[in-house]
Design a protein around this motif. Structure first.
Motif, PDB file in Angstrom:
ATOM      1  N   ASN A  23      45.597  88.531  34.024  1.00  0.00           N
ATOM      2  CA  ASN A  23      46.866  88.434  33.200  1.00  0.00           C
ATOM      3  C   ASN A  23      47.916  87.988  34.039  1.00  0.00           C
ATOM      4  O   ASN A  23      48.059  89.072  34.863  1.00  0.00           O
ATOM      5  CB  ASN A  23      46.950  89.401  32.109  1.00  0.00           C
ATOM      6  CG  ASN A  23      45.600  89.830  31.323  1.00  0.00           C
ATOM      7  OD1 ASN A  23      45.477  88.924  30.122  1.00  0.00           O
ATOM      8  ND2 ASN A  23      44.807  90.432  31.654  1.00  0.00           N
ATOM      9  N   VAL A  40      40.813  98.533  32.353  1.00  0.00           N
ATOM     10  CA  VAL A  40      42.035  97.548  32.085  1.00  0.00           C
ATOM     11  C   VAL A  40      43.136  98.152  32.781  1.00  0.00           C
ATOM     12  O   VAL A  40      43.378  99.306  32.967  1.00  0.00           O
ATOM     13  CB  VAL A  40      42.393  97.589  30.666  1.00  0.00           C
ATOM     14  CG1 VAL A  40      43.656  96.636  30.426  1.00  0.00           C
ATOM     15  CG2 VAL A  40      41.240  96.877  29.681  1.00  0.00           C
ATOM     16  N   LEU A  83      59.044  92.011  30.420  1.00  0.00           N
ATOM     17  CA  LEU A  83      57.884  91.021  30.820  1.00  0.00           C
ATOM     18  C   LEU A  83      57.955  89.582  30.161  1.00  0.00           C
ATOM     19  O   LEU A  83      58.120  89.560  29.125  1.00  0.00           O
ATOM     20  CB  LEU A  83      56.567  91.949  30.505  1.00  0.00           C
ATOM     21  CG  LEU A  83      56.160  93.065  31.233  1.00  0.00           C
ATOM     22  CD1 LEU A  83      54.845  93.790  30.646  1.00  0.00           C
ATOM     23  CD2 LEU A  83      56.183  92.768  32.774  1.00  0.00           C
ATOM     24  N   ILE A 105      51.148  91.177  36.960  1.00  0.00           N
ATOM     25  CA  ILE A 105      49.684  90.777  37.093  1.00  0.00           C
ATOM     26  C   ILE A 105      49.123  91.947  36.397  1.00  0.00           C
ATOM     27  O   ILE A 105      49.256  93.230  36.883  1.00  0.00           O
ATOM     28  CB  ILE A 105      49.100  90.448  38.203  1.00  0.00           C
ATOM     29  CG1 ILE A 105      49.705  89.278  38.708  1.00  0.00           C
ATOM     30  CG2 ILE A 105      47.402  89.979  37.990  1.00  0.00           C
ATOM     31  CD1 ILE A 105      49.445  89.056  40.450  1.00  0.00           C
ATOM     32  N   GLY A 106      48.118  92.038  35.478  1.00  0.00           N
ATOM     33  CA  GLY A 106      47.186  92.965  34.951  1.00  0.00           C
ATOM     34  C   GLY A 106      45.951  92.481  35.038  1.00  0.00           C
ATOM     35  O   GLY A 106      45.681  91.421  34.585  1.00  0.00           O
ATOM     36  N   LEU A 107      44.935  93.439  35.089  1.00  0.00           N
ATOM     37  CA  LEU A 107      43.577  93.022  35.457  1.00  0.00           C
ATOM     38  C   LEU A 107      42.762  93.605  34.396  1.00  0.00           C
ATOM     39  O   LEU A 107      42.912  94.653  34.090  1.00  0.00           O
ATOM     40  CB  LEU A 107      43.127  93.281  36.837  1.00  0.00           C
ATOM     41  CG  LEU A 107      43.678  92.658  38.013  1.00  0.00           C
ATOM     42  CD1 LEU A 107      43.073  93.029  39.411  1.00  0.00           C
ATOM     43  CD2 LEU A 107      43.784  91.122  37.855  1.00  0.00           C
TER      44      LEU A 107
HETATM   45  P1  ADP Z   1      46.209  91.824  24.641  1.00  0.00           P
HETATM   46  O1  ADP Z   1      46.678  92.580  23.384  1.00  0.00           O
HETATM   47  O2  ADP Z   1      46.637  90.489  24.866  1.00  0.00           O
HETATM   48  O3  ADP Z   1      44.778  92.044  25.085  1.00  0.00           O
HETATM   49  P2  ADP Z   1      47.036  93.730  26.170  1.00  0.00           P
HETATM   50  O4  ADP Z   1      48.420  94.649  26.368  1.00  0.00           O
HETATM   51  O5  ADP Z   1      46.082  94.784  25.771  1.00  0.00           O
HETATM   52  O6  ADP Z   1      46.982  92.363  25.796  1.00  0.00           O
HETATM   53  O7  ADP Z   1      46.812  93.555  28.039  1.00  0.00           O
HETATM   54  C1  ADP Z   1      45.780  93.239  28.368  1.00  0.00           C
HETATM   55  C2  ADP Z   1      45.942  93.030  30.019  1.00  0.00           C
HETATM   56  O8  ADP Z   1      47.013  92.300  30.194  1.00  0.00           O
HETATM   57  C3  ADP Z   1      46.186  94.118  30.693  1.00  0.00           C
HETATM   58  O9  ADP Z   1      45.511  94.186  31.880  1.00  0.00           O
HETATM   59  C4  ADP Z   1      47.698  94.283  30.846  1.00  0.00           C
HETATM   60  O10 ADP Z   1      48.112  94.941  31.928  1.00  0.00           O
HETATM   61  C5  ADP Z   1      48.152  92.738  31.052  1.00  0.00           C
HETATM   62  N1  ADP Z   1      49.301  92.499  30.631  1.00  0.00           N
HETATM   63  C6  ADP Z   1      49.921  92.620  29.492  1.00  0.00           C
HETATM   64  N2  ADP Z   1      51.059  92.189  29.270  1.00  0.00           N
HETATM   65  C7  ADP Z   1      51.243  91.296  30.331  1.00  0.00           C
HETATM   66  C8  ADP Z   1      52.194  90.551  30.715  1.00  0.00           C
HETATM   67  N3  ADP Z   1      53.276  90.400  30.406  1.00  0.00           N
HETATM   68  N4  ADP Z   1      52.239  90.080  32.113  1.00  0.00           N
HETATM   69  C9  ADP Z   1      51.255  90.364  32.805  1.00  0.00           C
HETATM   70  N5  ADP Z   1      49.985  90.914  32.534  1.00  0.00           N
HETATM   71  C10 ADP Z   1      49.996  91.474  31.390  1.00  0.00           C
END
Ligand code: ADP
Ligand code: MG
Length: 482
Positions: free
Chosen positions: A189, A147, A198, A7-9
């Motif tokens: 996320n 983020v 991932l 999870i990423g927030l």
């Molecule tokens: P985007 O380009 O879609 O905005 P980012 O890489 O900038 O994606 O990440 C946006 C958020 O999603 C961040 O909080 C990151 O930690 C989270 N995130 C990125 N990839 C994953 C993944 N595979 N599973 C869960 N969280 C993710």
């Protein structure tokens, strides 16, 4: 191999600055009249020019210092283009390549970045007419976006992180961060994978409380696992949370950042922060208050129960009250005071709040009228317990009375005859009287019936109307009967 959740927030928080991000319209989340805090700039009239709100920049940098992050030296604002009626300019001013803050961590969760942008207007759907009304009071309000790295591995950990961030923002005074009011918004996320790399992530939106976030993440993790186990694939998309059905639902397939056509805003200057007086890390560091984790540590070091410490950190009105009551107390007295605050006072205060028609305590309400007892009076109560002037049973009654009447606990104890008799003569004659009047019970005790002593003790307490230390009385009884 087991599926590992990741999870990423992405967390937005409205900053509590006096004015908006790029104009001098008032930033007031509590304004109820629509479209009053607006001007030509936040309404995007042609020919107007934005100006950067330094206070908002400072707030985000202070968050960065609190998180142990790197502060940018060079930073700029970018246009993020998209069309929506709540965005009058047709683009949002945000930050892309050069966020104000990078790195750092909170509760062991690494932070990717914290940047500054402007909020959009609020859309209000009018059921009567079917129309959507737009209130631009919120358009252009400074919005911080934080983020995290994809390093969170459970719904609970995500909840813990978000709650701690909310506390930190409140301690710093940069945001009220109320989730229900939309002052703090969390997007989660979520992905799962059993391959060591991932998995495809899904972004969950319209989460309006920490509990909803945890439930939505749990639901989504289960949905993805069932999907993958049955041979399906996860689609990268944005999903909403349906509170009635307690499930996530597909909203839209996410745009790539290319669609936003980010480019540096030509109307705003780029900033070289090292050239701005007062914006360096040391100066900002000096403005930080005691942060939630420091406060928690301070209590735990003082042997305060973890649950009590947590209460004081979360609800600083109880924390501040405890600090005031226990100032100058040794460890034992502090722990005693904490027991009475976190077990007894809190119950009384909550009951009072409920009967006053408030289901919870309001944050900003005045401490004195909320608690109904001053720290000075509370200390008197604790001091009487410590010096054994009152029993713990009496202390609870005195506390309830002190809160409801505002009277001095010492005066209550005296008036109600709850001061324990320390007078050796009075105790002695009470004990002797009970022994004389109960020869058979005394005989039972002498024959080895331990329970008989309890009866005699009860009789003594009755004569003394509860105003005696039972431990002293028991000793005295035993002494006389041996
Ligand atoms: P985007 O380009 O879609 O905005 P980012 O890489 O900038 O994606 O990440 C946006 C958020 O999603 C961040 O909080 C990151 O930690 C989270 N995130 C990125 N990839 C994953 C993944 N595979 N599973 C869960 N969280 C993710
Ligand atoms: Mg991104």
């Amino acid at each position: 191999m087991e599926y590992v959740p990741t999870i990423g927030l992405e967390i937005h928080a409205e900053l509590r600055t006096r004015t908006k991000m790029f104009c001098s319209s008032i930033n007031d989340a509590d304004e109820t009249r629509p479209n009053v805090n607006i001007c030509q700039v936040c309404m995007a009239h042609p020919g107007t020019l934005p100006a950067i709100n330094k206070e908002a920049v400072r707030s985000v940098l202070r968050v960065g210092v609190a998180l142990g992050s790197r502060l940018a030296d060079y930073t700029e604002f970018d246009r993020k283009s998209y069309f929506y009626p709540d965005l009058p300019k047709g683009y949002q001013l945000s930050q892309y390549e050069y966020p104000l803050v990078s790195g750092g961590a909170l509760k062991g969760v690494e932070i990717t970045r914290v940047h500054l942008e402007e909020d959009t207007a609020s859309s209000i759907h009018d059921d009567a007419t079917g129309a959507t009304l737009i209130d631009y009071n919120r358009a252009g309000v400074p919005l911080m976006e934080l983020v995290t790295e994809p390093v969170i591995h459970s719904a609970e950990q995500a909840g813990e992180f978000a709650r701690e961030l909310q506390l930190m923002l409140r301690y710093l005074g940069v945001s009220n961060a109320n989730m229900e009011k939309g002052e703090m918004r969390v997007e989660a996320n979520v992905s799962i994978s059993n391959s060591g790399t991932l998995g495809t992530k899904v972004e969950i939106k319209n989460i309006n409380s920490f509990n909803v976030m945890e439930r939505a993440v749990r639901y989504e993790l289960r949905r993805q696992e069932e999907l993958l186990r049955s041979g399906g694939t996860v689609v990268q998309e944005t999903r909403g949370w349906d509170d009635a059905k307690q499930q996530t639902f597909a909203q839209r397939v996410k745009e790539g950042s290319a669609d936003y056509r980010y480019f540096p805003d030509p109307d705003l200057p780029s900033l070289k922060l090292s050239e701005l007086p007062g914006f360096d890390a040391e100066t900002l560091q000096a403005t930080l208050p005691e942060l939630p984790h420091m406060r928690r540590e301070r209590y735990l070091k003082a042997a305060i129960k973890p649950d009590d410490a947590d209460l004081y950190v979360r609800d600083t009105r109880f924390g501040d009250f405890f600090d005031e009551v226990s100032s100058g107390y040794d460890a034992d007295a502090s722990v005693l005071a904490s027991n009475y605050i976190a077990n007894d006072l809190i119950k009384i205060v909550r009951d009072r709040a409920v009967s006053a028609g408030r289901d919870t305590l309001t944050r900003d309400s005045d401490l004195q009228s909320d608690f109904g007892i001053s720290a000075t009076h509370f200390r008197k109560l604790i001091d009487m317990i410590r010096s054994k002037k009152i029993s713990s049973r009496a202390a609870k009654d005195i506390l309830a009375e002190a809160v409801s009447t505002g009277a001095d606990p010492e005066a209550i104890a005296t008036k109600k005859g709850l001061l324990q008799t320390q007078d050796a003569g009075a105790l002695e004659s009470a004990v002797q009287g009970v022994i004389d009047q109960n020869p058979t019970v005394v005989a039972d005790y002498k024959a080895g019936k331990e329970a008989a002593l309890q009866f005699l003790l009860g009789q003594c307490m009755k004569i003394l109307r509860g105003a005696a230390d039972p431990v002293i009385l028991r000793d005295l009884l035993k002494q006389k009967l041996s």
